[in-house]
Each structure stands twice: as structure tokens, then as C-alpha cells.
Design a protein around this motif. Structure first.
Motif, short mmCIF file in Angstrom:
data_model
loop_
_atom_site.label_atom_id
_atom_site.label_comp_id
_atom_site.label_asym_id
_atom_site.label_seq_id
_atom_site.Cartn_x
_atom_site.Cartn_y
_atom_site.Cartn_z
N GLU A 1 0.85 -1.23 0.08
CA GLU A 1 0.14 0.05 -0.05
C GLU A 1 0.86 1.05 -0.04
O GLU A 1 1.99 1.36 0.72
CB GLU A 1 -0.84 -0.03 1.19
CG GLU A 1 -1.93 1.02 1.27
CD GLU A 1 -2.95 1.08 2.34
OE1 GLU A 1 -3.95 -0.22 2.20
OE2 GLU A 1 -2.85 1.82 3.20
N ASP B 1 0.53 5.75 0.08
CA ASP B 1 -0.33 6.74 0.45
C ASP B 1 0.07 7.76 -0.49
O ASP B 1 1.34 8.32 -0.68
CB ASP B 1 -0.03 7.09 1.75
CG ASP B 1 -1.16 8.18 2.23
OD1 ASP B 1 -1.62 8.88 1.43
OD2 ASP B 1 -1.26 8.52 3.35
N LYS C 1 -5.04 6.42 -1.45
CA LYS C 1 -4.29 5.10 -1.04
C LYS C 1 -4.29 4.33 -2.36
O LYS C 1 -5.43 4.18 -2.96
CB LYS C 1 -4.50 4.52 -0.15
CG LYS C 1 -4.08 5.23 1.11
CD LYS C 1 -4.28 4.22 2.56
CE LYS C 1 -3.88 4.63 3.65
NZ LYS C 1 -4.14 6.18 4.46
#
Lengths: 487, 424
Positions: free
Chosen positions: A15, A17, A22
């Protein structure tokens, strides 16, 4: 959330940001593993008859058409419209053109005109004169970092890369990710249809990477790619190039940089059809294509240019109003201010009263006044100008060619490498002279004004045949060259 | 140039042979304009607009061709036509003003400029002697109207929190000095200009000159007029607020303040609202704090809260818009056509209360067609005063909105008071 897509098995992602949102991108370890397997997949793809590969692409287009008809793509349309600012009707057009790009027949024509020996040289050695032959092998795995201005420019290199037998990693832009993903989502259902589809589905991985992502850094500086194709300009281009310079695999790197279009219209070549075509090309894609006319050059006198502009005006009214947009207050303020600067600098400005179709035509004598606008309103740059055209009136073909040559150096075209497309509408007796002068301006295409946005299947891309960039040629000769008299 | 020299040169202007220029010169010297009704003035401005456009058409091919391109017939010009002519102030950076000047523009005037701290050339405007004379006359009349009285010849003392060198650079400073000079009112500059280099980058900074400020504070002259950027009065008030008891006693004994007694007819005049600095409190809080430390009375000696007037002037305009806090919002000179545009369409806004792009047209400027938009968003409300409308400053357009030009006179002064940022 944006997530990587791979139909060949499970994928490991991380993941990231991006501030506003995201995303998940394919992990470095997984990417390396995929590329390792990709080499083997490329060998399998090369063994697959070309017709079967093209059949899969055809099917992909059919699946897409069915999904449009079933109304399944409303979300993707809305998202793309929001990200690009394009009117809904244009997105409809863009989506409707996808099956044309995914046409096996069109791709075959492209391959035939791109590769020495033609399309069959992707399957076997093809002799050109009985003693010399060529075979084209995939140069990949390939990594395509595509542009975000629409969907189709992303589909073209990706399909060419796949069809020429490359394991392909595609990084769309954040603005078109969903739409692009939807196009290739069709591969999922096709995997059951044929082994060829299954193989091609396993040969494509789609992942977003942030510009400062460690995953992207690893992909560029360490991953064993054979080809990297970057679509866009600075600062991304320079950053990608610097990272690739460290890559021990030394991937072939080619850039499709930011380009633009110029329409050249000559007196008596300026009929209603040309005026309509120019208006259409100003509206389509909000002039964000590399082929979109962002400057016009009129060869003739000022009064003739005004009369032509008046014709264009009426078409801008009718075509533009059928593609309504909702520009921001800031964009409208800057557009209004730009119009003002142009008038004060000596241009005659024709403009729309509608905020939903805010077209502008500025007619300038002799030379462009656009740099003055950008000096005061920097956001009115080539990406900020929408439905806007300055028509520079010149007296000769040479002056028109000189104007084209000046475009990349103008402040108003900062960030643009050069003119890609010239839309030409001059009288027949001027055409030869025009072609002679324009061929050396650096432009890549000279096409009718009416369909500057359209590409023929046989066309090179920015001066180079795309298929040849995704392949390398293996040359074979079955007898020695004549050496008599040399040794 | 002194005000006397300006008037002497203006009176010799060849342009005064033109009936329109002569009419303008006569009108700005008349006191009667402020007594006319809004309707009368609206008609007068329309007539002046048309005559002004005809004047420029006859005196400049540039304007003649411009009107043709815009399909404007000066004889029938309306505000909608002025809206088409307004120049974005950013075009006036560097030598950008020159192409707009008429060929016969008279030499020996002065140039004023805004701050150039954004790294780009500042807005710079040339003012001919005749225009300078018009500036003095028109602004002085407007100032007295908003002030609510006439300034008596030779009476009073003014402190300007600026440096004398800025008289020849900032139009706000020039207008104050010349207007006071025309009234024979002594002006003290409360700041010194310091200059230096940081690497290869020049800087300028304003530092208070305590001696001259003390002179103002101790003086018994009336009225006392205090001219400053809002940051200047705020910093003085804040400093007084934070005085320790012992320092308060010492200062009180030395200067008689705080509070600073502005005396009969005394007033504080700020320049440019608080648009220059984002870290200043809102204007009403500055006024409220400052009134604790500045006192004033009417001409007859009745105590009243210190009057605050704010001048919204720009380098680009010959006359300002001035307000009187709690009395009236900003009003322009009666001959100035001030209107608001819808920034989405650039059409004049109809009705009151809506935020719009400020446009100013000054038909009395003779060197160029002074119609421009400086990048300020304002609103208006109906008024029973001479103009029929009063204007409220809302905000400056931002860079994000596409407006690069961020500083005007008041902002320049504030900038130089606070940082080493005030570049030449």
C-alpha cells in the motif's frame, strides 16, 4: 482503491499513500518474480501463431463492446471524465473507438508496415530475396509507463507489445487507470476461451506506481526489463532516464514525448469542410492529444483569415455545444484574461459566450501573441488551453513552415518537444511546395485538418514504427555475400 | 518634483488644448462633483466615458484599432464596452505600460512601481505632469469627502510610516506627500530605508526612525494624521499594549503617549487593507486594538474613537478608493467608473452583494486609457452617498486562481516593515 491486476495468478502488493488517496502497487519481490517467469512466457508467446494472438485481441474488443452495450462501464466513464475534464460525450466516443484499436486486422496492417519481412516475421524467418531473411523476437519484458490524457494511447503500445510476444508490465496514469483496467479485464473471462487467451492474460500485469515509489525505483534501476516505453514529458522523463541508466539489464528506452499539432490552412483551401474539421479537432479531447491543433496558420490575407475564422466559429458553436464541459472558475477566469491580453496585443478575438463551451479563436497578423499571454497568465499553458486556437496569418508557405519551427521554442509551448501533426488544407497547386517546406520542420505527420486526431493503422508513431521498438530483428543469410574484387 | 512644479508643468501641457483634456482638468478642480446625485454622476460618467474613448481614438492609432477590433463605437460606449477594455494589471509589469501610452504623452513626469519581490518585474506606470496634477487634485477632494471635512491650509502634522525615498516609487506615498504639500501640512517620514545585498540578491527594509516618530508623538499640532500600512499601526498598538509598567511610565514621560493623542480632526489612514500579510489580524481587530492606544476628537473638541480610513490604491490607478471605518465603505472618485465583473464571463455584475472582479476606469487620465483590473475581488452595496454604491474589499485573487501579481503599495510597505524581502 487502485490495485494491481494480473490474471496469471495471485499478486503480492504494497500500500502506498499518495496524499489524496491510497493505492496498492505490485511489490518489488513479486515484480522480480513475474519478470523471471515472463521470459519463459515470452518463449511460449513466440510459439503461438500470430493469428491466435490477434484473435485474442479481437475478442477483447468484442467483450468491451458488449460491456458498453450492457451499460457496465458507467463508473469508469464518470471517473475518467472527472480526472481529465473531458465531456461525457467525448468519453463515449473514446470508449466507442476502443474496439477499433483492438482490431486484429488493424494491428496486422500495423505490423506489416512496421517490420521488415512483415507480420509473419514474428513467427518465423521470412526471406526478403531468397538469401536474406528476418525474424522479429520480443525485446522485452517491456515496461510501459503510459500517458493519462486518454485511454487509447495506452492501449496501442500495450497491445503491440503483447502481440509481438512481450511479457508486459503496464503502468497507467492515475487518471485513466480504471478505464484501462476495465479494457484488459476482458482477458479474465477470455482465459477459459482458449489457451492463447490464457497465455496472453498471464503475460500482462497492470500496476500503478507513485512517481516516488520505491517499487518504481526498483523496476527502473534493477528489474530485468528489455524495453521501457515512457509516454510523457519532464520531470518524469528525466527521472526515468536517470534510473534506467543504472539498470544492469540496460533496457531499450524510448520516449513518446509531449507533442502538439498545428493546422495550416491556405486561402481557397479553406472550405466549410476544413472549418468544420478544425472545430471538431479543437473540441475533441479538449486539445490534449499530441495531434490536437493548438495553433492555426492561415496562408493568405487578414480578411480571408477572418472569413475562415468566422466559418470555424459557427462549427465551434454547434460541435462544442454538443460536448458540454464544466470548467472551473479559475480556468474561466484565466481564459477570459487570456482573451483580453490577446486583444490588447493586437489579435482579433472571436469567443463563445457560453461557459459550457468556452471556445476562443484569436486571429493574429504575422506572428503569434500567445507568449505575452503566458507571461501574465502562466496557467494558460498548452495543457491549460482548451478549445482555444490562435490563427496566425502569414503570406507564404515558407512563413508558415518557419512558424511551425518556432513553436517548440515558444514560452506558450513550454514542455512540448515539437510539433507532431500538421493538419494541412492548402490548394492543390500549393501542396507540393507545402510538403517540401514542412517535411523539414521536424513534424512527424502531415494529414488532413479534418481528422488530425485519427491514426491510420500503417502510421509510424512519432516517426518510428512502434512494433520495431518492442522487438529486435534477427537477421539470417544463407549464402556468403559476393566478395570478388575485395579480397 | 514639488507640487508647485507639477502644477506649473501641468498648466503648460499642450494636451490642454484638447477640449476633453481641458474639461477634465477643470472638472477635477471643481468641488461640486461630490454634491451631485448618483444619477447625475452616472450620466456624467457615461458622457465622460464616451468623450474619453473619443479622445484616445483621436490621439492614438493603437486605441483606434483596438476599438475596431472590439467593435466599440466610442460615441455609444457603455460599461459593457469598458469591461472589454480592462487591462489585467500583470500586463503592466516592466515596460508593459509603454504600448498603452499615447504618442503625444508628455515627458518630465514620474514613474511609480509596485513591489518586485516575486522575482518578476514590478508593475510600473508613467505619470505625465498633467496626470500627476490631476492625481493630486482628485485624490485630495476624495480624501476630504471621506475624511468628512476640509483639511485647513497649513494646519496639522502628518506622520507617514514610510521612507522618503519611497515617494518616488510608490504611488500611495507620492499621493500622500503631494496632497499634504498642496495643503501646506508638514509631513514626517517615520521610517528609514535600509538596503543591502544577500549574496547577489538586493534587499530593502524599513526601520523605524525613533527620533522622527518621537517628534510626531510629542508635537502639539492639530490635527495629527497618521499614514501607515495596517501592519504599522498594528505593531505600534501592540507594542504599547505589551509595555511593562516601568516602560509605560518612561514612555509616557518622554512622549506623552500612550495613548497617542491625534487631537482635533486627527485620523489614522491605512493603505491597502491587510492584503499584504496573511499573519495580521482582520482589519476590524486592528482598528479595535489601535483605538485603545490612539485617541482623537472632533474639530470642535468632542472626544471620539480615532477615525480610521483605508486607502485602496494601486500603482495602476490615478485615484484611490477610500473608506472611513464605521462611516462608509470604500468610495471612488465621482468621475471614476468602478464596476465589478463576473470572473466566469467577464460581464459586468448586476445587482448588489455579489463578489466580483474589481475594474476601474478613470476617464480623467490623459496619458493612457486607464481601465484595468488589479486582481481584487470586491462586492458592492447600495448607498445614498454621491456614488450610489460603496465597495467592500473581499480578497486578492490567488496564484492558484491564475493571478500572479500579488503585491501593491500597501503590501510593499508591509513587506518592507517585516522582512528583508522588499526587492527593488
Amino acid at each position: 482503491m487502485i490495485e494491481p491486476i494480473y490474471f496469471g495468478g495471485s499478486i503480492e502488493s504494497v500500500e502506498r499513500d499518495l496524499g489524496d488517496e491510497k493505492v496498492r502497487e505490485v511489490s518489488e519481490a513479486n515484480l522480480m518474480q513475474l519478470l523471471k517467469e515472463g521470459k519463459a512466457l515470452q518463449a511460449e508467446l513466440c510459439d503461438l501463431p500470430l493469428d491466435e494472438r490477434l484473435q485474442v485481441i479481437d475478442w477483447l474488443g468484442e467483450v468491451w463492446s458488449e460491456r458498453i452495450q450492457a451499460g457496465e462501464l458507467a463508473g469508469a466513464k464518470e471517473e475518467l471524465g472527472r480526472a481529465t475534464g473531458y465531456p461525457a460525450k467525448l468519453i463515449d466516443l473514446e470508449f466507442a473507438l476502443v474496439p477499433k484499436v483492438l482490431s486484429g486486422e488493424e494491428i496486422q496492417r500495423n505490423l506489416d508496415s512496421s517490420l521488415v519481412g512483415g507480420k509473419r516475421s514474428l513467427e518465423r524467418f521470412l526471406s526478403i530475396d531468397g538469401s536474406e531473411a528476418f525474424r522479429h523476437m520480443p525485446a522485452g519484458p517491456s515496461f510501459i509507463i503510459s500517458s493519462g490524457n486518454s485511454v487509447i494511447p495506452t492501449l496501442i503500445p500495450t497491445t503491440i507489445s503483447l502481440v509481438t510476444g512481450n511479457f508486459t508490465v503496464l503502468k497507467p496514469s492515475i487518471s485513466n487507470f480504471r478505464a484501462v483496467a476495465e479494457v484488459f479485464a476482458g482477458l479474465r473471462e477470455l482465459t477459459a476461451k482458449s489457451p492463447a487467451a490464457h497465455l496472453m492474460a498471464r503475460s500482462l500485469c497492470i500496476s500503478y506506481f507513485g512517481h516516488d515509489s520505491p517499487g518504481l525505483d526498483a523496476a527502473l534501476s534493477r528489474a530485468p526489463f528489455g524495453v521501457v516505453n515512457f509516454w510523457g514529458g519532464e520531470p518524469g522523463r528525466g527521472s526515468v532516464a536517470a534510473k534506467l541508466a543504472q539498470n544492469p539489464a540496460h533496457p531499450r528506452f524510448f520516449v513518446n514525448g509531449p507533442l502538439t499539432g498545428v493546422a495550416i490552412v491556405g486561402a481557397t483551401g479553406d472550405d466549410e469542410k476544413v472549418a468544420r474539421g478544425l472545430a471538431l479537432n479543437m473540441v475533441l479531447y479538449e486539445q490534449q492529444l499530441c495531434s490536437s491543433p493548438t495553433m492555426g496558420i492561415y496562408i493568405g490575407n487578414y480578411e480571408q483569415a477572418l472569413a475562415f475564422a468566422s466559418m470555424v466559429r459557427s462549427h465551434l458553436e454547434s460541435i462544442g455545444s454538443s460536448y458540454p464541459v464544466d470548467p472551473s472558475d479559475d480556468a474561466l477566469f484565466v481564459t477570459n484574461s487570456a482573451r483580453r491580453v490577446l486583444v490588447l496585443k493586437g489579435s482579433k478575438v472571436l469567443q463563445s459566450d457560453s461557459t459550457q463551451n468556452p471556445w476562443t479563436l484569436a486571429i493574429s497578423k504575422g506572428s503569434s501573441n500567445l507568449d505575452s499571454v503566458v507571461a501574465s497568465f502562466p496557467s494558460f499553458n498548452v495543457h491549460g488551453r482548451r478549445r482555444f486556437l490562435e490563427l496566425v496569418v502569414v503570406g507564404s508557405v515558407e512563413a508558415a513552415a518557419a512558424t511551425v519551427e518556432r513553436v517548440p521554442g515558444m514560452a506558450a509551448y513550454k514542455g512540448i518537444d515539437k510539433v507532431q501533426t500538421i493538419g494541412l488544407a492548402v490548394p492543390l497547386d500549393q501542396r507540393e511546395e507545402a510538403l517540401w517546406a514542412l517535411a523539414s520542420t521536424g513534424a512527424y505527420r502531415i494529414v488532413p485538418v479534418e481528422d488530425m486526431f485519427m491514426r491510420s493503422a500503417v502510421e509510424p508513431y512519432d516517426g518510428i514504427a512502434l512494433a520495431s521498438l518492442f522487438t529486435y530483428a534477427v537477421y539470417e543469410r544463407n549464402r556468403p555475400l559476393p566478395l570478388e574484387g575485395i579480397f | 518634483m514639488t507640487v508647485g512644479e507639477i502644477f506649473a508643468k501641468a498648466s503648460r501641457s499642450r494636451l490642454l488644448q484638447d477640449p476633453f483634456a481641458a474639461k477634465v482638468w477643470e472638472m477635477v478642480q471643481s468641488d461640486g462633483l461630490f454634491h451631485q446625485s448618483p444619477d447625475q454622476l452616472r450620466d456624467l460618467r457615461r458622457q465622460m466615458t464616451r468623450e474619453s474613448l473619443l479622445f484616445f481614438k483621436h490621439h492614438s492609432n493603437y486605441y483606434s484599432e483596438l476599438f475596431d477590433r472590439l467593435d466599440i463605437d466610442p460615441k455609444f460606449a457603455e460599461i459593457e464596452d469598458l469591461a472589454k477594455l480592462a487591462v489585467p494589471s500583470d500586463m503592466l509589469r516592466g515596460e508593459g505600460h509603454s504600448p498603452f501610452l499615447i504618442p503625444e504623452v508628455e515627458p518630465e513626469g514620474e514613474s511609480f512601481q509596485s513591489s518586485g519581490t516575486t522575482g518578476r518585474a514590478p508593475v510600473k506606470l508613467y505619470r505625465s505632469p498633467l496626470d500627476l496634477a490631476i492625481m493630486v487634485k482628485a485624490n485630495a477632494s476624495l480624501f476630504e469627502y471621506v475624511y468628512g471635512d476640509v483639511l485647513d491650509q497649513g494646519k496639522g502634522l502628518a506622520l507617514f510610516m514610510a521612507a522618503p525615498e519611497l515617494r518616488h516609487r510608490l504611488s500611495f506615498v507620492a499621493f500622500v506627500e503631494l496632497a499634504l504639500e498642496s495643503k501646506g501640512i508638514e509631513l514626517i517620514y517615520g521610517m528609514d530605508l535600509q538596503e543591502g545585498m544577500e549574496g547577489d540578491k538586493p534587499w530593502q527594509k524599513l526601520e523605524p526612525n525613533r527620533k522622527r516618530i518621537m517628534h510626531f508623538l510629542k508635537s502639539k499640532a492639530e490635527p495629527k494624521l497618521f499614514f501607515t500600512a495596517p501592519a504599522g499601526v498594528y505593531m505600534l498598538a501592540k507594542r504599547n499594549q505589551e509595555l511593562t509598567w516601568s516602560k509605560y511610565i518612561v514612555q509616557k514621560l518622554a512622549t506623552g503617549s500612550p495613548p497617542v493623542k491625534l487631537g482635533k480632526g486627527g485620523a489614522i489612514v491605512t493603505g491597502g487593507g491587510t492584503k499584504g500579510f496573511v499573519d495580521l489580524p482582520p482589519y476590524d481587530q486592528i482598528v479595535s486594538l489601535s483605538r485603545k492606544h490612539f485617541t482623537a476628537s472632533t474639530k470642535t473638541g468632542e472626544p471620539r474613537p480615532a477615525p480610521f480610513m483605508d486607502v485602496l490604491g494601486m500603482t495602476e490607478t490615478l485615484t484611490a478608493l477610500i473608506d472611513h471605518y464605521g462611516v462608509m465603505e470604500k468610495v471612488p472618485h465621482p468621475l471614476s467608473e468602478v464596476f465589478l465583473l463576473d470572473p466566469r464571463t467577464f460581464k459586468p455584475l448586476q445587482g448588489e452583494g455579489k463578489e466580483g472582479l474589481l475594474c476601474v476606469f478613470n476617464p480623467f487620465t490623459t496619458s493612457w486609457l486607464e481601465c484595468f483590473y488589479p486582481g481584487d475581488m470586491m462586492s458592492s452595496k447600495a448607498s445614498d452617498r454621491f456614488y450610489g454604491k460603496e465597495f467592500m474589499f473581499r480578497r486578492r485573487l490567488t496564484i492558484k486562481e491564475g493571478w500572479e501579481l500579488q503585491r501593491a503599495c500597501g503590501g510593499s510597505l508591509e513587506e518592507m516593515m517585516r522582512t528583508r524581502g522588499g526587492g527593488a
